[in-house]
Enzyme design. Structure first.
Site, PDB file in Angstrom:
ATOM      1  N   ASP A  93       4.830   0.485  11.978  1.00 24.44           N
ATOM      2  CA  ASP A  93       3.523  -0.280  11.266  1.00 24.44           C
ATOM      3  C   ASP A  93       3.217  -1.636  11.863  1.00 24.44           C
ATOM      4  OD1 ASP A  93       3.019   2.121  10.193  1.00 24.44           O
ATOM      5  OD2 ASP A  93       3.715   1.404   8.126  1.00 24.44           O
ATOM      6  N   LYS A 103       0.915  -1.328  -0.015  1.00 27.47           N
ATOM      7  CA  LYS A 103       0.042  -0.042   0.027  1.00 27.47           C
ATOM      8  C   LYS A 103       0.795   1.222  -0.049  1.00 27.47           C
ATOM      9  CE  LYS A 103      -1.291   2.060   3.831  1.00 27.47           C
ATOM     10  NZ  LYS A 103      -1.439   3.225   4.276  1.00 27.47           N
ATOM     11  N   ASN A 104       1.639   1.377   1.060  1.00 25.09           N
ATOM     12  CA  ASN A 104       2.472   2.578   0.904  1.00 25.09           C
ATOM     13  C   ASN A 104       3.455   2.944  -0.201  1.00 25.09           C
ATOM     14  OD1 ASN A 104       1.387   2.899   3.474  1.00 25.09           O
ATOM     15  ND2 ASN A 104       3.363   2.618   4.841  1.00 25.09           N
ATOM     16  N   ARG A 125      -3.383  11.349   4.292  1.00 20.02           N
ATOM     17  CA  ARG A 125      -2.307  11.862   4.179  1.00 20.02           C
ATOM     18  C   ARG A 125      -1.628  11.878   3.135  1.00 20.02           C
ATOM     19  NH1 ARG A 125       0.411  14.491   8.108  1.00 20.02           N
ATOM     20  NH2 ARG A 125       2.467  13.781   7.060  1.00 20.02           N
ATOM     21  N   ILE A 182       8.674   6.710  16.780  1.00 20.20           N
ATOM     22  CA  ILE A 182       8.285   7.529  15.548  1.00 20.20           C
ATOM     23  C   ILE A 182       7.112   8.400  15.842  1.00 20.20           C
ATOM     24  CG2 ILE A 182       7.716   7.245  13.044  1.00 20.20           C
ATOM     25  CD1 ILE A 182      10.658   5.924  13.831  1.00 20.20           C
ATOM     26  N   CYS A 207      -3.747  13.290  12.459  1.00 22.00           N
ATOM     27  CA  CYS A 207      -4.682  12.062  12.213  1.00 22.00           C
ATOM     28  C   CYS A 207      -4.541  11.538  13.743  1.00 22.00           C
ATOM     29  CB  CYS A 207      -3.854  11.306  11.340  1.00 22.00           C
ATOM     30  SG  CYS A 207      -2.430  10.469  11.669  1.00 22.00           S
ATOM     31  N   ARG A 215       1.597  14.630  13.040  1.00 18.28           N
ATOM     32  CA  ARG A 215       2.001  14.623  11.589  1.00 18.28           C
ATOM     33  C   ARG A 215       2.256  15.864  10.773  1.00 18.28           C
ATOM     34  NH1 ARG A 215      -0.232   8.866   9.579  1.00 18.28           N
ATOM     35  NH2 ARG A 215       1.676   8.502   8.657  1.00 18.28           N
ATOM     36  N   PRO A 216       3.076  16.734  11.120  1.00 12.70           N
ATOM     37  CA  PRO A 216       2.957  17.883  10.438  1.00 12.70           C
ATOM     38  C   PRO A 216       3.820  17.607   8.871  1.00 12.70           C
ATOM     39  CG  PRO A 216       4.632  18.002  11.906  1.00 12.70           C
ATOM     40  CD  PRO A 216       3.780  16.697  12.289  1.00 12.70           C
ATOM     41  N   VAL A 217       3.805  18.723   8.001  1.00 14.86           N
ATOM     42  CA  VAL A 217       4.457  18.396   6.766  1.00 14.86           C
ATOM     43  C   VAL A 217       5.443  19.453   6.548  1.00 14.86           C
ATOM     44  CG1 VAL A 217       2.593  17.241   5.667  1.00 14.86           C
ATOM     45  CG2 VAL A 217       2.614  19.814   5.815  1.00 14.86           C
ATOM     46  N   ASP A 218       6.260  20.084   7.704  1.00 14.11           N
ATOM     47  CA  ASP A 218       7.136  21.011   7.605  1.00 14.11           C
ATOM     48  C   ASP A 218       8.438  20.652   6.868  1.00 14.11           C
ATOM     49  OD1 ASP A 218       7.252  19.421   9.710  1.00 14.11           O
ATOM     50  OD2 ASP A 218       8.808  20.582  10.678  1.00 14.11           O
ATOM     51  N   LEU A 219       8.849  19.459   6.910  1.00 15.61           N
ATOM     52  CA  LEU A 219       9.866  18.766   6.319  1.00 15.61           C
ATOM     53  C   LEU A 219       9.687  18.697   4.638  1.00 15.61           C
ATOM     54  CD1 LEU A 219      10.900  18.254   9.023  1.00 15.61           C
ATOM     55  CD2 LEU A 219      11.504  16.004   8.176  1.00 15.61           C
ATOM     56  N   ARG A 265      -8.646   0.093   4.460  1.00 16.84           N
ATOM     57  CA  ARG A 265      -7.624   1.055   4.005  1.00 16.84           C
ATOM     58  C   ARG A 265      -6.324   0.366   3.580  1.00 16.84           C
ATOM     59  NH1 ARG A 265      -5.549   5.438   7.766  1.00 16.84           N
ATOM     60  NH2 ARG A 265      -4.342   5.722   5.684  1.00 16.84           N
TER      61      ARG A 265
HETATM   62  C1  UD1 Z   1       4.790   6.723   6.308  1.00 15.21           C
HETATM   63  C2  UD1 Z   1       3.895   5.440   6.195  1.00 15.21           C
HETATM   64  C3  UD1 Z   1       3.590   5.138   7.506  1.00 15.21           C
HETATM   65  C4  UD1 Z   1       4.454   4.885   8.580  1.00 15.21           C
HETATM   66  C5  UD1 Z   1       5.635   5.797   8.541  1.00 15.21           C
HETATM   67  C6  UD1 Z   1       6.770   5.722   9.155  1.00 15.21           C
HETATM   68  C7  UD1 Z   1       2.895   5.873   4.069  1.00 15.21           C
HETATM   69  C8  UD1 Z   1       1.682   6.347   3.208  1.00 15.21           C
HETATM   70  N1  UD1 Z   1       2.845   5.973   5.281  1.00 15.21           N
HETATM   71  O1  UD1 Z   1       4.161   7.846   6.697  1.00 15.21           O
HETATM   72  O2  UD1 Z   1       2.461   3.835   7.252  1.00 15.21           O
HETATM   73  O3  UD1 Z   1       4.333   4.546   9.675  1.00 15.21           O
HETATM   74  O4  UD1 Z   1       5.990   6.317   7.032  1.00 15.21           O
HETATM   75  O5  UD1 Z   1       7.474   4.545   8.856  1.00 15.21           O
HETATM   76  O6  UD1 Z   1       3.928   5.770   3.438  1.00 15.21           O
HETATM   77  N2  UD1 Z   1       7.186  14.560  10.536  1.00 15.21           N
HETATM   78  C9  UD1 Z   1       7.357  15.856  10.878  1.00 15.21           C
HETATM   79  N3  UD1 Z   1       7.354  16.887   9.671  1.00 15.21           N
HETATM   80  C10 UD1 Z   1       7.105  16.370   8.590  1.00 15.21           C
HETATM   81  C11 UD1 Z   1       7.046  14.912   8.178  1.00 15.21           C
HETATM   82  C12 UD1 Z   1       6.992  13.936   9.191  1.00 15.21           C
HETATM   83  O7  UD1 Z   1       7.471  15.964  11.732  1.00 15.21           O
HETATM   84  O8  UD1 Z   1       7.094  17.007   7.608  1.00 15.21           O
HETATM   85  C13 UD1 Z   1       7.259  13.433  11.527  1.00 15.21           C
HETATM   86  C14 UD1 Z   1       5.837  12.736  11.672  1.00 15.21           C
HETATM   87  O9  UD1 Z   1       5.073  13.225  12.485  1.00 15.21           O
HETATM   88  C15 UD1 Z   1       6.636  11.479  12.445  1.00 15.21           C
HETATM   89  C16 UD1 Z   1       7.904  11.333  12.030  1.00 15.21           C
HETATM   90  O10 UD1 Z   1       8.176  12.459  11.371  1.00 15.21           O
HETATM   91  O11 UD1 Z   1       6.521  11.584  13.832  1.00 15.21           O
HETATM   92  C17 UD1 Z   1       8.069  10.063  10.871  1.00 15.21           C
HETATM   93  O12 UD1 Z   1       7.174  10.367   9.766  1.00 15.21           O
HETATM   94  P1  UD1 Z   1       7.036   9.983   8.296  1.00 15.21           P
HETATM   95  O13 UD1 Z   1       8.404   8.929   8.078  1.00 15.21           O
HETATM   96  O14 UD1 Z   1       7.076  11.292   7.664  1.00 15.21           O
HETATM   97  O15 UD1 Z   1       5.891   9.065   8.061  1.00 15.21           O
HETATM   98  P2  UD1 Z   1       4.882   9.235   6.903  1.00 15.21           P
HETATM   99  O16 UD1 Z   1       5.617   9.412   5.574  1.00 15.21           O
HETATM  100  O17 UD1 Z   1       3.781  10.064   7.058  1.00 15.21           O
END
Ligand code: UD1
Length: 419
Positions: A306, A22-23, A92, A328, A116, A121-125, A398
């Site tokens: 996961d 899926k991912n 997301r 994580i 969620c 789960r921000p998207v700042d990065l 899902r």
């Molecule tokens: C992906 C997977 C999810 C898995 C996760 C970690 C998909 C669709 N989902 O989620 O199943 O659990 O990897 O292996 O592929 N973070 C920030 N800022 C950012 C981005 C992330 O603070 O801009 C934080 C997140 O809140 C979290 C950590 O970084 O605490 C890791 O998240 P990330 O690796 O980005 O997970 P996803 O890509 O959302």
């Protein structure tokens, strides 16, 4: 709303074929936006999340044709570059359309995904990576409004911590940028490698995927391809753990055992037997006790977050005390109260859960709280005495293809009931 009803106490026995990941599939689907040529994915799982992303892509004018295990996507003409809130908030991974839209059309308007159940789960990065590539980004009423006059430019990007989504997003944007992009402290998950392989098959020039430093030489144009999605390591790990928890013998087919290197020694430590050959893995536990094992989640190649809930379901029945640490996500223990309803003895303190194993779990009505947590409740239900009802099954749908069919074929007394 559907629920899953399980009559526990029967060991599992049989074979389960693992679906495409899926991912991975979600990010590969997004890659279709980078080309006006036909694009096809095979070994494609049929899931709520993938169908949903298909709808979002259709919203941009992509022609979507769904076959059995096959998905054709053709982004010949993009008729919109706006991803509305209603379509992004449900999933997301939809946010990852921003980079490719920006790379191809130099503008995009994408709703912020919001938090969620498992954390903020921000998207700042994601955003700072796109800014480094020259994108102008404004936030307006919950939307990211992005533009890149003259196109994106290659950049050196160092992630402050590892993010799977931000690494993939940066790759999806950088393939059509002018010049070289270097990603430092990149995520190393197999899904990253899968995305890089697919993009390279489309004509991109990415090296180092699967390592901490990924180098992307931008190209002018990408073409179409037909690409097979990597097998789902999380689905495979879920069924391996379910077998170890419930007991019995299940052979997992179409599995990449090398993608679960952190799991196999832990399952063995917990008392199950794992036998691997080239394409399959046999997991067995016949009447021997489950032994307590401590585990902490880490970015790949560490133990995946996961699989944390599924591992915990097994530890609930261990002969002793174990500690599970979640590194994580900040709020990924919502399955604990549900498992406790079934008689588990779990104490959560911050990022750690202490699990004192009990001899038996008892069936109960429980609620799926998130995708992977739902699978832990199903495994606990199969191991428990009496009947377990798992509500809010849409979480399971899902990310797990036909879970009740796959487990039912292995002798589990499990059915889906519509209310
Ligand atoms: C992906 C997977 C999810 C898995 C996760 C970690 C998909 C669709 N989902 O989620 O199943 O659990 O990897 O292996 O592929 N973070 C920030 N800022 C950012 C981005 C992330 O603070 O801009 C934080 C997140 O809140 C979290 C950590 O970084 O605490 C890791 O998240 P990330 O690796 O980005 O997970 P996803 O890509 O959302």
């Amino acid at each position: 709303m559907d629920k899953i009803v399980i009559e526990g106490g029967t060991p599992l026995s049989g074979q389960i074929s693992i679906s495409g990941a899926k991912n991975s599939a979600l990010k590969l689907m997004v890659a279709c936006l980078l080309t006006d040529a036909p694009f096809e994915l095979t070994n494609m799982p049929n899931l709520r999340d993938t169908r949903f992303l298909g709808q979002l892509l259709e919203n941009f004018g992509v022609q979507v044709n769904d076959g059995v295990g096959r998905l054709s996507l053709h982004a010949k003409n993009l008729t919109s570059t706006t991803a509305p809130y209603d379509l992004v908030r449900k999933m997301r991974a939809s946010f990852n359309v921003l980079g490719p839209l920006l790379a191809r059309t130099h503008k995009a308007k994408v709703s912020l995904p919001g938090g969620c159940a498992i954390g903020a789960r921000p998207v700042d990065l994601h955003l700072s990576a796109l800014k480094s590539m020259g994108a102008n980004i404004e936030l307006d009423e919950g939307y990211v409004i992005a533009s890149a006059k003259g196109g994106l430019r290659g950049a050196e990007i160092t992630f402050p911590f590892i993010s799977v989504g931000a690494t993939e997003h940066a790759m999806l944007a950088a393939v059509l940028a002018k010049g070289e992009t270097v990603l430092n402290n990149a995520a190393r998950e197999p899904e990253i490698v899968d995305l890089a392989n697919c993009l390279n098959a489309m004509g991109a020039n990415i090296s180092g995927a699967g390592r901490s430093e990924v180098i992307i030489e931008g190209v002018e144009k990408l073409g179409g391809t037909s690409y097979a999605v990597v097998p789902d390591r999380i689905e495979a790990g879920t069924y391996a753990l379910a077998t170890a928890t419930v007991g019995g013998a299940v052979r997992l087919l179409n599995v990449r055992s090398d993608h679960l290197g952190s799991l196999w020694p832990l399952i063995a430590q917990a008392g199950a037997k794992v036998t691997m050959d080239e394409n399959s893995v046999l997991v067995e536990r016949h009447g021997t006790p489950i032994l307590p094992v401590d585990v902490e989640t880490q970015a790949y190649p560490g133990f995946p977050t996961d699989l944390q809930a599924q591992f915990m379901a097994m530890m609930c029945l261990a002969d002793g005390v174990s500690i599970i640490r979640e590194n994580i996500f900040e709020n990924r223990f919502m399955h604990c109260p549900e498992l406790s309803r079934m008689g588990a003895n779990i104490t959560v303190s911050g990022r750690e859960a202490i699990i004192r194993g009990v001899p038996t779990l008892k069936g109960a009505q429980v609620m799926a709280t998130d995708l992977r947590a739902s699978a832990s409740l199903v495994a606990a239900g199969m191991a428990a005495e009496d009947i377990t009802e798992v509500g809010r099954v849409y979480h399971l749908d899902r990310g797990f293809e036909q879970i009740e069919v796959k487990l039912g074929n292995c002798g589990a007394r499990i059915k889906r009931v519509s209310e």
